[in-house]
Scaffold this active site. Structure first.
Site, PDB file in Angstrom:
ATOM      1  N   TYR A 112      39.814  36.364  51.160  1.00  0.00           N
ATOM      2  CA  TYR A 112      40.977  37.081  51.343  1.00  0.00           C
ATOM      3  C   TYR A 112      41.835  35.962  52.134  1.00  0.00           C
ATOM      4  O   TYR A 112      43.112  35.890  52.009  1.00  0.00           O
ATOM      5  CB  TYR A 112      41.077  38.202  51.966  1.00  0.00           C
ATOM      6  CG  TYR A 112      40.477  39.528  51.187  1.00  0.00           C
ATOM      7  CD1 TYR A 112      41.623  39.893  50.115  1.00  0.00           C
ATOM      8  CD2 TYR A 112      39.095  39.956  51.106  1.00  0.00           C
ATOM      9  CE1 TYR A 112      41.178  41.016  49.476  1.00  0.00           C
ATOM     10  CE2 TYR A 112      38.901  40.880  50.055  1.00  0.00           C
ATOM     11  CZ  TYR A 112      39.913  41.213  49.316  1.00  0.00           C
ATOM     12  OH  TYR A 112      39.645  42.320  48.291  1.00  0.00           O
ATOM     13  N   GLU A 163      35.172  47.565  50.143  1.00  0.00           N
ATOM     14  CA  GLU A 163      34.013  46.612  49.290  1.00  0.00           C
ATOM     15  C   GLU A 163      32.959  46.589  50.509  1.00  0.00           C
ATOM     16  O   GLU A 163      31.672  46.686  49.912  1.00  0.00           O
ATOM     17  CB  GLU A 163      34.663  45.339  49.188  1.00  0.00           C
ATOM     18  CG  GLU A 163      35.733  45.494  48.081  1.00  0.00           C
ATOM     19  CD  GLU A 163      36.725  44.330  48.138  1.00  0.00           C
ATOM     20  OE1 GLU A 163      36.379  43.236  48.586  1.00  0.00           O
ATOM     21  OE2 GLU A 163      37.914  44.328  47.306  1.00  0.00           O
ATOM     22  N   ARG A 187      31.077  38.346  33.319  1.00  0.00           N
ATOM     23  CA  ARG A 187      31.574  39.387  32.584  1.00  0.00           C
ATOM     24  C   ARG A 187      31.139  40.712  32.795  1.00  0.00           C
ATOM     25  O   ARG A 187      29.952  40.738  33.400  1.00  0.00           O
ATOM     26  CB  ARG A 187      31.417  39.026  31.077  1.00  0.00           C
ATOM     27  CG  ARG A 187      32.312  37.524  30.677  1.00  0.00           C
ATOM     28  CD  ARG A 187      33.729  37.483  30.899  1.00  0.00           C
ATOM     29  NE  ARG A 187      34.384  36.393  30.307  1.00  0.00           N
ATOM     30  CZ  ARG A 187      34.671  35.343  31.070  1.00  0.00           C
ATOM     31  NH1 ARG A 187      34.144  35.292  32.234  1.00  0.00           N
ATOM     32  NH2 ARG A 187      34.932  34.073  30.467  1.00  0.00           N
ATOM     33  N   GLN A 188      32.045  41.760  32.977  1.00  0.00           N
ATOM     34  CA  GLN A 188      31.548  42.856  33.012  1.00  0.00           C
ATOM     35  C   GLN A 188      31.434  43.821  31.800  1.00  0.00           C
ATOM     36  O   GLN A 188      32.321  43.535  30.792  1.00  0.00           O
ATOM     37  CB  GLN A 188      32.539  43.776  34.038  1.00  0.00           C
ATOM     38  CG  GLN A 188      32.700  43.217  35.376  1.00  0.00           C
ATOM     39  CD  GLN A 188      33.891  43.414  36.303  1.00  0.00           C
ATOM     40  OE1 GLN A 188      34.994  43.752  35.608  1.00  0.00           O
ATOM     41  NE2 GLN A 188      33.903  43.578  37.522  1.00  0.00           N
ATOM     42  N   SER A 228      29.900  47.601  30.276  1.00  0.00           N
ATOM     43  CA  SER A 228      29.523  49.002  30.374  1.00  0.00           C
ATOM     44  C   SER A 228      28.127  49.369  30.025  1.00  0.00           C
ATOM     45  O   SER A 228      27.645  48.826  29.392  1.00  0.00           O
ATOM     46  CB  SER A 228      30.406  50.012  29.648  1.00  0.00           C
ATOM     47  OG  SER A 228      31.695  50.111  30.116  1.00  0.00           O
ATOM     48  N   GLY A 254      35.497  50.931  23.443  1.00  0.00           N
ATOM     49  CA  GLY A 254      35.546  51.766  24.654  1.00  0.00           C
ATOM     50  C   GLY A 254      34.744  52.981  24.645  1.00  0.00           C
ATOM     51  O   GLY A 254      34.612  53.800  25.709  1.00  0.00           O
ATOM     52  N   PHE A 256      39.037  47.967  29.898  1.00  0.00           N
ATOM     53  CA  PHE A 256      38.143  46.389  30.064  1.00  0.00           C
ATOM     54  C   PHE A 256      38.974  45.523  30.463  1.00  0.00           C
ATOM     55  O   PHE A 256      40.075  45.281  29.711  1.00  0.00           O
ATOM     56  CB  PHE A 256      37.359  46.461  28.614  1.00  0.00           C
ATOM     57  CG  PHE A 256      36.299  47.518  28.408  1.00  0.00           C
ATOM     58  CD1 PHE A 256      35.893  48.135  29.467  1.00  0.00           C
ATOM     59  CD2 PHE A 256      36.138  47.621  27.272  1.00  0.00           C
ATOM     60  CE1 PHE A 256      34.868  49.137  29.113  1.00  0.00           C
ATOM     61  CE2 PHE A 256      35.388  48.603  26.536  1.00  0.00           C
ATOM     62  CZ  PHE A 256      34.225  49.284  27.859  1.00  0.00           C
TER      63      PHE A 256
END
Length: 393
Positions: A98, A140, A208-209, A211, A272, A385
């Site tokens: 940050y 976090e 990458r994310q 589900s 989705g 996403f």
């Protein structure tokens, strides 16, 4: 929260900053990556940087946070902060970063706005930044501690072994994975996601994310759609095979199926439906008697991943119905289910909690339909996403 003096300055300068944010964010990222190229190589999504969506999301979050502080000085926009915090923890953002962001963001603001950034203006926006940053850091840190479950919260990445690979459609692949260290899988909630970190041919370790679309005893299942130009999705589908090892983060995500016995609407479009499949799988596994309405839209039957899962899971639930819409159905298909998702023909029970996932136009359209049907805004939850471009909407 925001001091009275700073609030006056922010209110006066927000239009100018908002108008210039499209120039500020590119300069910020250019400065940031010039000073820290490792962040682009191993942390930030290079695809989202190239197409500009990450830059739009940053601009939207800053403007939304400042606007919220002015509208409700004694409240924090916790829903927005929670969404950002989950994504930050999932990819491994560290507290000390940050400071780095602050340095290059404020330098970019000065570059763009010049003499308009007086010491008073700089101090006011500095206060806004650190109110947001410190709130995110607190959330976090808590999320990391919870996910670590007594372990080291500084490292939430673990190696997993691919047990099985499923080809759902031509472009969609699911992977069933188990912890390579033999330890139990981490706790997850239906609807959450994991980050996948993989080394690409150029040596970059991109994240990458994806589900979680279900699981089994001691295993997790995540699903990947090959995107046009997607360097990670393509690499995974081309190279990740049964028996291989892959790095996954702890499950994260602020949109998940809440416990209870009230009616639920699960609405999705395209890929989705991955978190919706996990929610439906959980409801079936627990023998839920809740009223469940599933709604899904896709191009056609061949593009519809988890089509069989939807049918089988719905059949297991005593009070569940499924409504599928195809834009270009193959063969005979009901006229009222041809085209985009339209809830006008779907019965929505009173007291419904809705969960949505899909492209942004779909989310906006279905949310509007739900509001028109009388579902309160507080009971409509969405997952998108990639960068959340709805934050500033």
């Amino acid at each position: 929260m925001l001091s009275a003096k700073s609030a006056e300055v922010i209110e006066a300068t927000l239009p100018a900053v908002g108008a210039a944010i499209g120039d500020i964010t590119p300069r910020f990222y250019d400065r940031l990556f010039a000073a820290h190229p490792e962040l682009l190589r191993d942390l930030f999504n290079r695809g989202n940087q190239a197409n500009g969506t990450q830059r739009q999301a940053l601009a939207g979050s800053i403007a939304t946070f400042a606007t919220a502080l002015l509208a409700h000085p004694d409240q924090r926009p916790d829903a927005m902060l929670a969404r950002i915090a989950h994504k930050h923890v999932s990819v491994g953002i560290a507290d000390d970063q940050y400071e780095i962001v602050h340095e290059h963001l404020f330098a970019a603001i000065v570059e763009v706005l010049g003499e308009a950034v007086t010491p008073e203006v700089a101090a006011a926006w500095d206060e806004v930044y650190w109110l947001m940053a410190n709130a995110l850091i607190a959330v976090e840190d808590r999320l990391r501690a919870e996910a670590a479950a007594g372990g080291d919260p500084a490292d939430l990445w673990r190696p997993y072994t691919v047990v099985t690979r499923y080809q759902e459609t031509d472009s969609v692949t699911s992977y069933l994975v188990r912890p390579a260290d033999g330890h139990p899988v981490p706790t997850s909630r239906p609807g959450q996601y994991v980050s996948v970190r993989t080394e690409l041919p150029d040596g970059a370790r991109q994240i990458r994310q994806y589900s979680l679309s279900g699981g089994a005893d001691g295993a997790l299942r995540f699903t990947v759609k090959r995107e046009a130009g997607g360097e990670v999705s393509g690499h995974l589908q081309d190279h990740l095979r049964t028996g291989d090892t892959v790095e996954l983060s702890a499950p994260m995500g602020d949109v998940f199926l809440a416990e209870g016995d009230g009616p639920v609407l699960l609405a999705s479009a395209g890929i989705g439906n991955t978190p919706m499949t996990a929610m439906l799988d959980h409801l079936a596994a627990t023998g839920s008697t809740r009223r469940i309405v599933s709604v899904h839209g896709d191009r056609d039957q061949l593009s519809h991943a988890f089509r069989a899962d939807l049918e089988q899971l719905t059949a297991k639930l005593p009070n569940a119905t499924a409504h599928v819409f195809y834009e270009q159905p193959l063969g005979e298909w009901p006229a009222e289910r041809t085209g985009l998702v339209n809830l006008a023909s779907v019965e929505i029970p009173a007291g419904t909690t809705a969960y949505l996932c899909g492209p942004l136009p779909f989310l906006r359209a279905v949310r509007e339909q739900l509001l028109t049907a009388g579902v309160p805004a507080a009971d409509i939850h969405y997952e998108v996403f990639g960068p959340d471009l709805w934050l500033g909407a």
